[in-house]
Structures are given as C-alpha cells and as structure tokens.
Design an enzyme around this catalytic site. Structure first.
Site, PDB file in Angstrom:
ATOM      1  N   ALA A  74       0.838  -1.205   0.000  1.00 31.08           N
ATOM      2  CA  ALA A  74       0.000   0.000   0.000  1.00 31.08           C
ATOM      3  C   ALA A  74       0.869   1.249   0.000  1.00 31.08           C
ATOM      4  CB  ALA A  74      -0.930  -0.029   1.207  1.00 31.08           C
ATOM      5  N   GLU A  84       2.383   0.081 -10.954  1.00 33.31           N
ATOM      6  CA  GLU A  84       3.818   0.012 -10.610  1.00 33.31           C
ATOM      7  C   GLU A  84       4.617   0.995 -11.468  1.00 33.31           C
ATOM      8  OE1 GLU A  84       5.482  -3.668  -9.444  1.00 33.31           O
ATOM      9  OE2 GLU A  84       3.591  -4.398  -8.603  1.00 33.31           O
ATOM     10  N   PRO A  98      -5.255   8.330  -2.834  1.00 31.82           N
ATOM     11  CA  PRO A  98      -6.120   8.995  -3.815  1.00 31.82           C
ATOM     12  C   PRO A  98      -5.435  10.178  -4.501  1.00 31.82           C
ATOM     13  CG  PRO A  98      -7.382   8.455  -1.846  1.00 31.82           C
ATOM     14  CD  PRO A  98      -5.952   8.106  -1.546  1.00 31.82           C
ATOM     15  N   ARG A 103     -10.942 -19.601 -39.032  1.00 28.13           N
ATOM     16  CA  ARG A 103     -11.951 -18.668 -39.564  1.00 28.13           C
ATOM     17  C   ARG A 103     -11.770 -18.503 -41.079  1.00 28.13           C
ATOM     18  NH1 ARG A 103     -16.880 -16.341 -39.117  1.00 28.13           N
ATOM     19  NH2 ARG A 103     -16.883 -14.199 -39.910  1.00 28.13           N
ATOM     20  N   SER A 126       1.614   8.751  -9.308  1.00 27.61           N
ATOM     21  CA  SER A 126       2.969   8.825  -9.863  1.00 27.61           C
ATOM     22  C   SER A 126       3.902   9.554  -8.902  1.00 27.61           C
ATOM     23  CB  SER A 126       2.944   9.562 -11.212  1.00 27.61           C
ATOM     24  OG  SER A 126       2.106   8.887 -12.115  1.00 27.61           O
ATOM     25  N   GLY A 136     -11.972  -9.802 -35.563  1.00 27.96           N
ATOM     26  CA  GLY A 136     -13.072  -9.005 -36.114  1.00 27.96           C
ATOM     27  C   GLY A 136     -14.143  -8.771 -35.054  1.00 27.96           C
ATOM     28  N   GLY A 137     -15.400  -8.869 -35.447  1.00 25.57           N
ATOM     29  CA  GLY A 137     -16.509  -8.643 -34.508  1.00 25.57           C
ATOM     30  C   GLY A 137     -16.460  -9.601 -33.333  1.00 25.57           C
ATOM     31  N   GLU A 154       4.804   6.523 -18.797  1.00 24.03           N
ATOM     32  CA  GLU A 154       5.498   7.824 -18.754  1.00 24.03           C
ATOM     33  C   GLU A 154       6.554   7.806 -17.636  1.00 24.03           C
ATOM     34  OE1 GLU A 154       2.193   7.430 -18.907  1.00 24.03           O
ATOM     35  OE2 GLU A 154       1.706   8.296 -20.853  1.00 24.03           O
TER      36      GLU A 154
HETATM   37  C1  LIG Z   1      -5.634  -2.197 -10.995  1.00 24.94           C
HETATM   38  C2  LIG Z   1      -4.644  -1.408 -10.221  1.00 24.94           C
HETATM   39  C3  LIG Z   1      -3.941  -2.013  -9.187  1.00 24.94           C
HETATM   40  C4  LIG Z   1      -3.027  -1.270  -8.429  1.00 24.94           C
HETATM   41  N1  LIG Z   1      -2.392  -1.865  -7.380  1.00 24.94           N
HETATM   42  C5  LIG Z   1      -1.639  -1.102  -6.549  1.00 24.94           C
HETATM   43  C6  LIG Z   1      -1.103  -1.660  -5.350  1.00 24.94           C
HETATM   44  O1  LIG Z   1      -1.258  -2.853  -5.053  1.00 24.94           O
HETATM   45  N2  LIG Z   1      -0.418  -0.841  -4.508  1.00 24.94           N
HETATM   46  C7  LIG Z   1      -0.224   0.482  -4.779  1.00 24.94           C
HETATM   47  O2  LIG Z   1       0.411   1.159  -3.974  1.00 24.94           O
HETATM   48  N3  LIG Z   1      -0.703   1.039  -5.917  1.00 24.94           N
HETATM   49  C8  LIG Z   1      -1.412   0.277  -6.800  1.00 24.94           C
HETATM   50  N4  LIG Z   1      -1.937   0.835  -7.943  1.00 24.94           N
HETATM   51  C9  LIG Z   1      -1.744   2.258  -8.193  1.00 24.94           C
HETATM   52  C10 LIG Z   1      -0.863   2.562  -9.402  1.00 24.94           C
HETATM   53  O3  LIG Z   1       0.474   2.282  -9.110  1.00 24.94           O
HETATM   54  C11 LIG Z   1      -1.127   4.021  -9.829  1.00 24.94           C
HETATM   55  O4  LIG Z   1      -2.406   4.027 -10.419  1.00 24.94           O
HETATM   56  C12 LIG Z   1      -0.074   4.530 -10.776  1.00 24.94           C
HETATM   57  O5  LIG Z   1       1.152   4.684 -10.126  1.00 24.94           O
HETATM   58  C13 LIG Z   1      -0.488   5.863 -11.411  1.00 24.94           C
HETATM   59  O6  LIG Z   1      -0.937   6.767 -10.456  1.00 24.94           O
HETATM   60  P1  LIG Z   1      -2.344   7.520 -10.683  1.00 24.94           P
HETATM   61  O7  LIG Z   1      -3.338   6.503 -11.043  1.00 24.94           O
HETATM   62  O8  LIG Z   1      -2.606   8.371  -9.504  1.00 24.94           O
HETATM   63  O9  LIG Z   1      -2.106   8.427 -11.956  1.00 24.94           O
HETATM   64  P2  LIG Z   1      -1.437   9.885 -11.977  1.00 24.94           P
HETATM   65  O10 LIG Z   1      -0.145   9.873 -11.254  1.00 24.94           O
HETATM   66  O11 LIG Z   1      -2.451  10.882 -11.574  1.00 24.94           O
HETATM   67  O12 LIG Z   1      -1.117  10.060 -13.529  1.00 24.94           O
HETATM   68  C14 LIG Z   1      -2.075  10.502 -14.484  1.00 24.94           C
HETATM   69  C15 LIG Z   1      -1.359  10.638 -15.819  1.00 24.94           C
HETATM   70  O13 LIG Z   1      -0.343  11.649 -15.729  1.00 24.94           O
HETATM   71  C16 LIG Z   1       0.903  11.083 -16.125  1.00 24.94           C
HETATM   72  N5  LIG Z   1       1.991  11.686 -15.338  1.00 24.94           N
HETATM   73  C17 LIG Z   1       2.049  11.857 -13.989  1.00 24.94           C
HETATM   74  N6  LIG Z   1       3.208  12.411 -13.644  1.00 24.94           N
HETATM   75  C18 LIG Z   1       3.909  12.619 -14.795  1.00 24.94           C
HETATM   76  C19 LIG Z   1       5.181  13.165 -15.111  1.00 24.94           C
HETATM   77  N7  LIG Z   1       6.012  13.619 -14.174  1.00 24.94           N
HETATM   78  N8  LIG Z   1       5.557  13.218 -16.410  1.00 24.94           N
HETATM   79  C20 LIG Z   1       4.742  12.746 -17.389  1.00 24.94           C
HETATM   80  N9  LIG Z   1       3.521  12.223 -17.160  1.00 24.94           N
HETATM   81  C21 LIG Z   1       3.114  12.146 -15.872  1.00 24.94           C
HETATM   82  C22 LIG Z   1       0.785   9.604 -15.838  1.00 24.94           C
HETATM   83  O14 LIG Z   1       1.726   8.846 -16.579  1.00 24.94           O
HETATM   84  C23 LIG Z   1      -0.649   9.356 -16.257  1.00 24.94           C
HETATM   85  O15 LIG Z   1      -0.729   9.221 -17.648  1.00 24.94           O
HETATM   86  C24 LIG Z   1      -2.815   0.094  -8.743  1.00 24.94           C
HETATM   87  C25 LIG Z   1      -3.508   0.691  -9.810  1.00 24.94           C
HETATM   88  C26 LIG Z   1      -4.405  -0.037 -10.542  1.00 24.94           C
HETATM   89  C27 LIG Z   1      -5.152   0.647 -11.669  1.00 24.94           C
END
Ligand SMILES: Cc1cc2nc3c(=O)[nH]c(=O)nc-3n(C[C@H](O)[C@H](O)[C@H](O)COP(=O)(O)OP(=O)(O)OC[C@H]3O[C@@H](n4cnc5c(N)ncnc54)[C@H](O)[C@@H]3O)c2cc1C
Length: 386
Positions: free
Chosen positions: A127, A369, A131, A274, A135, A345-346, A373
């Site tokens: 974890a 992970e 929210p 197919r 990144s 296809g479909g 980007e």
């Molecule tokens: C199904 C699923 C399972 C997950 N499991 C885990 C888990 O077990 N533990 C955990 O801790 N997290 C988990 N995550 C979280 C995941 O690691 C994050 O969703 C991910 O790191 C991206 O963060 P964000 O969704 O807040 O996107 P944001 O950081 O808000 O990014 C939004 C967009 O902006 C781009 N962006 C952001 N900063 C930059 C930058 N500096 N330069 C260029 N582009 C940028 C991103 O690439 C993306 O396209 C999970 C996510 C999903 C969807």
C-alpha cells in the site's frame, strides 16, 4: 508457439511445467466466470501456496522455495497466459511485501510474517498509492505519529491489489512532522494487519480488467500499530518501496508477456479456422504480417525480461533494466491484444472469445507500478546517473 529464448535449466523447466499444468487444470476452467463475476477465489491462493508459489524467491530457511528470479518469472508468465488477475496476485505477493520483509525485516518479523507468507498461509499486499498520490508517490499524506511504543496511523491508501484479502500489508506512511517535512525521507514502512483497531477496507474498484483481482481503498483511522511493526529504519520506507518496485516491475513485465503470448496463441488458432472469401484468414498476408509482428514483439519483450532477471540474479543494479522490461512488455501486451481483437473481427469485440478479456487486462500493465510515462522518466534519468 513457445519462444525458447533463454536456455532454461532442468529445474526451471520443471517449475515452468508445474505452473503451466496448474494454470490449465485449476485456473483456466474458471477464468471467464471469475472475470464476469469479479470474483477472487481464496482457494486458488491456498493451492498455489501448497505448490510453494507464494514463497518463490524466499530462501528455504524461511519456508520458501528459494528459486531464482528467472524461475519465478517463467512460472508467472505461465499463470498470466491463463489468468492475469491471479498473476498479479502472485506478482505483488512475491515481488513486494515478501521481498521487503526478507530484506529489511527483523528475525522476529520474518518468523511471524514472512514464514507463513512463504508457506502461502498469509497473503501479502503493498500500500503505497493514495487517492492524491499516484505517480508522485512521495507526496503521500497518511500520517504516523508516535504514541508510547506504538504508532497511530491516519489516512487512506488507494488501489491496493489483493486488498480485501491481504493479510500482511506493507503500508507506507509519513513519520516526519507537519512542521518538519522531509519529502521522501519522511516516509516509513509499516507491517499492517487487518486485525489492528482502526483498520477498515473501503471502496472496491469496479475495474475494466483484472476483475478477479480485488483492488480496494484501505482506511486507517487512529489505527494503533505496535512499535515492532515498523520495517527497518524510520524514514527509509520510500527507498524500500522504490527498490522493491525494481522487482515488482519484472513481475508486471512477466504478466504482460503472458498476456501477449495468450493473445498470439488464440489469434493464430482463430486465423487458421476462420474462413472468409473461401479460405482461412491466415492465408491473407495482412493477417500473416500481424501475427509475425505480434510474435516478434512478444519474443523481444520476453528476451529483455529474461535478460533483466538474470542481471538481477547476478546482483547487478537493475533499476533501468527493470523499467525497460516493464515498458516494452506492457506496451507490447497492449499492442498485441489490440491486433488480436482486430484478427477476431466482430468476435474479438464480444465476450465469447478470450481476446476481449486479454485486451482489457493488458491495459493496466501500462499503468500500475509506474505508468509508461514514469518508466520513461526512470530510464532516461538512469542514462545520466552512472
Ligand atoms: C488495478 C490497479 C492495481 C493497483 N495496485 C496497486 C497496489 O497494489 N499498490 C499500490 O500502492 N498502488 C497500486 N496501484 C496504483 C498505481 O500504481 C497508480 O495508479 C499509478 O502509479 C499511477 O498513479 P495515478 O493513477 O494516480 O495516476 P497519476 O499519477 O495521476 O497520472 C495521471 C497521468 O499523468 C501522467 N503523469 C504523472 N506524472 C507525470 C510526469 N512527471 N511526467 C509525465 N507524465 C506524468 C501519468 O503517466 C498518467 O498518464 C494500482 C492501480 C491499478 C489501476
């Protein structure tokens, strides 16, 4: 269709065969239903535990299988070929919380948490995200405050894979004070268990893909964490998390390689059967070229992944290598599954055939992970760091 790119040892081939057989007999019959119902089956985790697949890279001394990274990844590829949700459950458990405990845990923590995790009795989760901290994970705000020997944690963790079932959660929280913020150096790692007072599972995400892997928010509300649940040094949790993600990204790359392999296999079989314009569509060069590119890109992803795995096993610094493997494999999985839907296809657009699910499952490998980007940022940064 199997790409024999890296010469595997006899032990590696035999564990790969066990994974393939298990996936075919125990997982494949349920994949469609679990995806449809968004159902996570704890019994499967138990069975994988019996095979030793929940302690793959944990030394035998701590009740693990003690295999190398390449062996772990080829097994993971096999599982992902059949079910990407089970693959991510395995990947998170094997790459993140267990490795963190192995590397930075005390002997008492290993005895209490790592050993049962390696035996498959306790499932691990990781974890880091919140929210408002994805990144930019170092901007996380979950706060831990000392209270005698204990810590009191408040905050919400987001996107926690295996979160509904995670029994040992490695959670990152701030241990610096609001008056003395230390950025990434103000973050510590805690071993959290659902029995702690103030722990609760929040919203379960209704996802596009990976529907059999429960992804949830976790709420910590004045959650009292005993002092002996701090992992390693206070203030080092973010470094531990980032180092562990080097391992984690190899697991996600293996998941992506497995998804791409499955999409190729299904596409090749479908193209042979197919018929349009009086012949199998595999007779059309446009389809052959797609299959050829799918196979080539898949093979390149697997080769890079296996090279990164062996570099890790030689003890090399793999931050860049691991990001490259994850970037190439995840973008390949998305591209290959897109071609697969086109070849069907479909029929590729509906749930009667597995490529629709593979397409949905592939997308997240470009996101979690570290997004593509972020992988590019890591790869470029490493070009100048050594
Ligand atoms: C199904 C699923 C399972 C997950 N499991 C885990 C888990 O077990 N533990 C955990 O801790 N997290 C988990 N995550 C979280 C995941 O690691 C994050 O969703 C991910 O790191 C991206 O963060 P964000 O969704 O807040 O996107 P944001 O950081 O808000 O990014 C939004 C967009 O902006 C781009 N962006 C952001 N900063 C930059 C930058 N500096 N330069 C260029 N582009 C940028 C991103 O690439 C993306 O396209 C999970 C996510 C999903 C969807």
């Amino acid at each position: 269709m199997a790409w024999a790119l890296t010469p595997l040892t006899e032990e590696q081939r035999s564990i790969q065969a066990v994974a393939r057989e298990f996936a075919a007999t125990e997982i494949a019959p349920h994949t469609e239903e679990w995806d449809r119902e968004s159902y996570f089956d704890p019994a499967i985790v138990g069975k994988l535990g019996e095979l030793g697949f929940l302690g793959m890279m944990i030394p035998e001394q701590y009740d693990g299988l003690g295999v190398d990274t390449l062996t772990y990844l080829v097994a993971l590829e096999e599982i992902a070929t059949v079910d990407a949700s089970i693959a991510v459950t395995l990947s998170v458990h094997n790459s993140l919380p267990t490795q963190m405990l192995l590397k930075w845990g005390t002997e008492a923590q290993k005895e209490r948490f790592l050993k049962p995790m390696a035996r498959g009795e306790l499932l691990g989760a990781f974890a880091l995200s919140e929210p408002d901290a994805g990144s930019d994970a170092a901007s996380l705000t979950t706060q831990a405050v000392r209270d005698g020997n204990d810590w009191i944690l408040n905050g919400t963790k987001a996107w926690v894979s295996s979160g509904t079932k995670g029994e040992v959660i490695l959670a990152m929280a701030r241990t610096d004070s609001p008056e003395d913020r230390r950025g990434a150096r103000g973050i510590s790692a805690f071993i959290v268990t659902p029995d702690l007072p103030g722990f609760s599972v929040g919203k379960k995400e209704d996802k596009m893909g990976l529907r059999a892997s429960p992804t949830v928010q976790l709420h910590f509300s004045d959650m009292r964490v005993p002092g002996d649940r701090l992992l390693g040094q206070a203030g080092s949790g973010f470094i531990y998390a980032m180092q562990s993600l080097d391992n984690g990204r190899l697991g996600i790359a293996a998941q992506a390689v497995g998804i791409a392999e499955a999409a190729l296999r299904h596409s090749a079989a479908y193209a042979a059967e197919r018929k349009q314009f009086g012949k199998p569509i595999k007779e059309f060069q446009a389809i052959q070229f797609k299959l050829a590119d799918m196979a080539s890109r898949g093979a390149a992803s697997r080769a890079l992944l296996h090279a990164a795995a062996t570099a890790k096993d030689r003890g090399e610094h793999i931050t860049q290598f691991s990001s490259m493997a994850k970037l190439l494999a995840s973008e390949t999985a998305m591209w290959v599954t897109t071609q697969a839907v086109q070849i069907f296809g479909g029929y590729g657009y509906v749930k009667d055939y597995p490529v629709e699910r593979l397409f949905r499952d592939a997308k997240v490998t470009e996101i979690y992970e570290g997004t593509s980007e972020i992988q590019r940022i890591v790869i470029a940064r490493e070009l100048y760091s050594r």
